[in-house]
Design a protein around this motif. Sequence first.
Motif, PDB file in Angstrom:
ATOM      1  N   GLY A  13       0.796  -1.224   0.000  1.00 43.71           N
ATOM      2  CA  GLY A  13       0.000   0.000   0.000  1.00 43.71           C
ATOM      3  C   GLY A  13       0.826   1.270   0.000  1.00 43.71           C
ATOM      4  N   SER A  14       2.145   1.122  -0.188  1.00 45.66           N
ATOM      5  CA  SER A  14       3.017   2.289  -0.112  1.00 45.66           C
ATOM      6  C   SER A  14       3.239   2.962  -1.460  1.00 45.66           C
ATOM      7  CB  SER A  14       4.376   1.873   0.462  1.00 45.66           C
ATOM      8  OG  SER A  14       5.032   0.986  -0.434  1.00 45.66           O
ATOM      9  N   VAL A  15       2.823   2.317  -2.545  1.00 48.27           N
ATOM     10  CA  VAL A  15       3.069   2.858  -3.881  1.00 48.27           C
ATOM     11  C   VAL A  15       2.039   3.943  -4.178  1.00 48.27           C
ATOM     12  CG1 VAL A  15       3.323   2.307  -6.325  1.00 48.27           C
ATOM     13  CG2 VAL A  15       3.904   0.594  -4.598  1.00 48.27           C
ATOM     14  N   VAL A  16       2.504   5.161  -4.383  1.00 48.78           N
ATOM     15  CA  VAL A  16       1.568   6.262  -4.636  1.00 48.78           C
ATOM     16  C   VAL A  16       0.916   6.078  -6.003  1.00 48.78           C
ATOM     17  CG1 VAL A  16       2.807   7.854  -3.145  1.00 48.78           C
ATOM     18  CG2 VAL A  16       3.402   7.747  -5.560  1.00 48.78           C
ATOM     19  N   GLY A  81      10.675   9.200  -2.134  1.00 47.59           N
ATOM     20  CA  GLY A  81       9.591  10.033  -1.615  1.00 47.59           C
ATOM     21  C   GLY A  81       9.641  10.168  -0.104  1.00 47.59           C
ATOM     22  N   ALA A  82       9.971   9.071   0.581  1.00 54.24           N
ATOM     23  CA  ALA A  82      10.017   9.104   2.035  1.00 54.24           C
ATOM     24  C   ALA A  82      11.110  10.040   2.542  1.00 54.24           C
ATOM     25  CB  ALA A  82      10.247   7.694   2.579  1.00 54.24           C
ATOM     26  N   TYR A  83      12.225  10.077   1.837  1.00 60.80           N
ATOM     27  CA  TYR A  83      13.343  10.919   2.255  1.00 60.80           C
ATOM     28  C   TYR A  83      13.103  12.383   1.900  1.00 60.80           C
ATOM     29  CZ  TYR A  83      18.162  12.581   2.776  1.00 60.80           C
ATOM     30  OH  TYR A  83      19.283  13.264   3.157  1.00 60.80           O
ATOM     31  N   ILE A  84      12.650  12.629   0.681  1.00 67.10           N
ATOM     32  CA  ILE A  84      12.522  14.004   0.195  1.00 67.10           C
ATOM     33  C   ILE A  84      11.276  14.698   0.732  1.00 67.10           C
ATOM     34  CG2 ILE A  84      12.185  15.420  -1.873  1.00 67.10           C
ATOM     35  CD1 ILE A  84      13.971  13.444  -3.379  1.00 67.10           C
ATOM     36  N   PHE A  85      10.158  13.970   0.761  1.00 69.08           N
ATOM     37  CA  PHE A  85       8.883  14.607   1.108  1.00 69.08           C
ATOM     38  C   PHE A  85       8.427  14.362   2.542  1.00 69.08           C
ATOM     39  CE2 PHE A  85       8.470  13.739  -3.559  1.00 69.08           C
ATOM     40  CZ  PHE A  85       8.623  15.053  -3.974  1.00 69.08           C
ATOM     41  N   GLU A  86       8.963  13.323   3.195  1.00 71.21           N
ATOM     42  CA  GLU A  86       8.473  12.989   4.535  1.00 71.21           C
ATOM     43  C   GLU A  86       9.512  13.154   5.629  1.00 71.21           C
ATOM     44  OE1 GLU A  86       5.404   9.691   4.721  1.00 71.21           O
ATOM     45  OE2 GLU A  86       6.601   9.018   3.009  1.00 71.21           O
ATOM     46  N   PRO A 246      -4.176   7.173  11.416  1.00 71.10           N
ATOM     47  CA  PRO A 246      -5.445   7.919  11.398  1.00 71.10           C
ATOM     48  C   PRO A 246      -6.257   7.807  10.112  1.00 71.10           C
ATOM     49  CG  PRO A 246      -3.730   9.230  12.424  1.00 71.10           C
ATOM     50  CD  PRO A 246      -3.047   8.027  11.856  1.00 71.10           C
ATOM     51  N   THR A 247      -5.639   8.003   8.959  1.00 69.65           N
ATOM     52  CA  THR A 247      -6.412   8.022   7.717  1.00 69.65           C
ATOM     53  C   THR A 247      -7.034   6.668   7.409  1.00 69.65           C
ATOM     54  OG1 THR A 247      -5.020   9.784   6.821  1.00 69.65           O
ATOM     55  CG2 THR A 247      -6.306   8.528   5.242  1.00 69.65           C
ATOM     56  N   ASP A 280       0.324   3.537   7.541  1.00 71.80           N
ATOM     57  CA  ASP A 280      -0.270   2.260   7.142  1.00 71.80           C
ATOM     58  C   ASP A 280      -0.087   2.002   5.646  1.00 71.80           C
ATOM     59  OD1 ASP A 280      -1.546  -0.152   7.426  1.00 71.80           O
ATOM     60  OD2 ASP A 280      -3.550   0.671   7.707  1.00 71.80           O
ATOM     61  N   ASN A 281      -0.863   2.696   4.829  1.00 74.23           N
ATOM     62  CA  ASN A 281      -0.817   2.528   3.369  1.00 74.23           C
ATOM     63  C   ASN A 281      -0.784   3.908   2.714  1.00 74.23           C
ATOM     64  OD1 ASN A 281      -1.232  -0.521   2.870  1.00 74.23           O
ATOM     65  ND2 ASN A 281      -2.853  -0.018   4.329  1.00 74.23           N
ATOM     66  N   ALA A 282       0.388   4.510   2.726  1.00 70.99           N
ATOM     67  CA  ALA A 282       0.511   5.891   2.263  1.00 70.99           C
ATOM     68  C   ALA A 282       0.087   6.065   0.821  1.00 70.99           C
ATOM     69  CB  ALA A 282       1.957   6.371   2.448  1.00 70.99           C
ATOM     70  N   GLY A 283       0.325   5.041  -0.010  1.00 67.96           N
ATOM     71  CA  GLY A 283      -0.059   5.128  -1.412  1.00 67.96           C
ATOM     72  C   GLY A 283      -1.561   5.047  -1.611  1.00 67.96           C
ATOM     73  N   LEU A 284      -2.186   4.089  -0.952  1.00 70.10           N
ATOM     74  CA  LEU A 284      -3.643   3.946  -1.057  1.00 70.10           C
ATOM     75  C   LEU A 284      -4.357   5.193  -0.549  1.00 70.10           C
ATOM     76  CD1 LEU A 284      -4.343   0.276   0.154  1.00 70.10           C
ATOM     77  CD2 LEU A 284      -4.336   1.135  -2.180  1.00 70.10           C
ATOM     78  N   HIS A 285      -3.753   5.847   0.418  1.00 71.57           N
ATOM     79  CA  HIS A 285      -4.383   7.037   0.993  1.00 71.57           C
ATOM     80  C   HIS A 285      -3.960   8.317   0.284  1.00 71.57           C
ATOM     81  CE1 HIS A 285      -4.255   4.558   4.995  1.00 71.57           C
ATOM     82  NE2 HIS A 285      -5.094   4.061   4.111  1.00 71.57           N
ATOM     83  N   ASN A 286      -2.868   8.237  -0.468  1.00 72.15           N
ATOM     84  CA  ASN A 286      -2.292   9.409  -1.131  1.00 72.15           C
ATOM     85  C   ASN A 286      -1.961  10.492  -0.102  1.00 72.15           C
ATOM     86  OD1 ASN A 286      -1.279  10.461  -3.484  1.00 72.15           O
ATOM     87  ND2 ASN A 286      -3.199  11.335  -4.200  1.00 72.15           N
TER      88      ASN A 286
END
Length: 345
Positions: A13-16, A81-86, A246-247, A280-286
């Motif tokens: 679920g991590s793939v945006v 993405g995790a390094y640059i944006f998060e 949360p999401t 949890d699932n950053a991609g599924l949640h965007n």
Amino acid sequence: MTLYAELHRHLGGSVVPRILWRYFERHSPELISRFADYSAFEDFYTRPRNTLDEYLELHTLVESVQTVETLPYFIYRLLRGAYIFENLAYLELRYTPYLRTPDHLSQSQRIDMMTEIVEVVGKASKLREYPIVTSQILCMHSRLPFEVNKAIVDLAAQNRQYVCGIDVAGGDSYSRERIDEWIKLYDYARSLGLNTTGHLYETTAGCDPQLLPYLMRIGHGIQIPLLYPELLKDVAARNQCLEVCPTTYLKTGTLQDIRQLKLVFDRCFDAGVDIAICTDNAGLHNVRLPFEYENLLTYNIINFEQLQACQDAAFRHAFAWPYRQRPVSLLNGLLNPQPTKALIS
């Protein structure tokens, strides 16, 4: 710059949406042929579902294309993405290795191939250009037979250079039917010295107190403070941390309003139970981890002091974080070194 730890993120679920769409365009156009354009796909991929089981079906879409050959492609983009944006300094990726093996193989062949999957994920996660401390949590699965799940535990024990713990995933209703198996498997895992977490008390169908003593962290666990606050004393005594995402609860229909989480945080703080905020699932949640933080603050679910406590807890309960302090303390030490005595000539 603040750096964060993410303790609960699924590889599937991590793939945006944009990354997944581009992959399908190039390699599997038949999988997106029913969508008029990217916007229609993104809407389908990220929209809320009615139940947890319906939500989990989306994982099969990604699992089918996360193979030995393609995993480095997806992991590179995930870490970038995790390094640059998060601003992640630490990331635990969880997944079921058996579900990344070809389904036309026999069960024994797929079990044997799981070692290669773990190695591929481990090596692909070590990137000099995006220096994040990473480790894997291997998920047993409620729809897999006992023999496969035991093999996953053994695999975790044999690959500690890549793996920091085990989990059980696959939906609350299916797990509950096999509680005796999970107790046996978790007891076996603890006997091997493995770290343990597990999807438990996420929904009202997943409230199994028998399994709690075998877990070092609790995947979700929100129904404990919501419905069974009397258990919080024991959770605190065992130093267990809740991995709250949360999401997810809005996407699965578990909660109708994010403000319902205020009771979760309030009761946990009052009882001395740690919470790590996760995606949890950053991609599924965007969404990304800082958004989860901001959302909780915006709705007055937590304050800034409580947010920092949750961020500290994430590093403190991380299975593979190699330092005693979180990154901000390490950076402060570098930027503000202790003054040295002047040399006397």
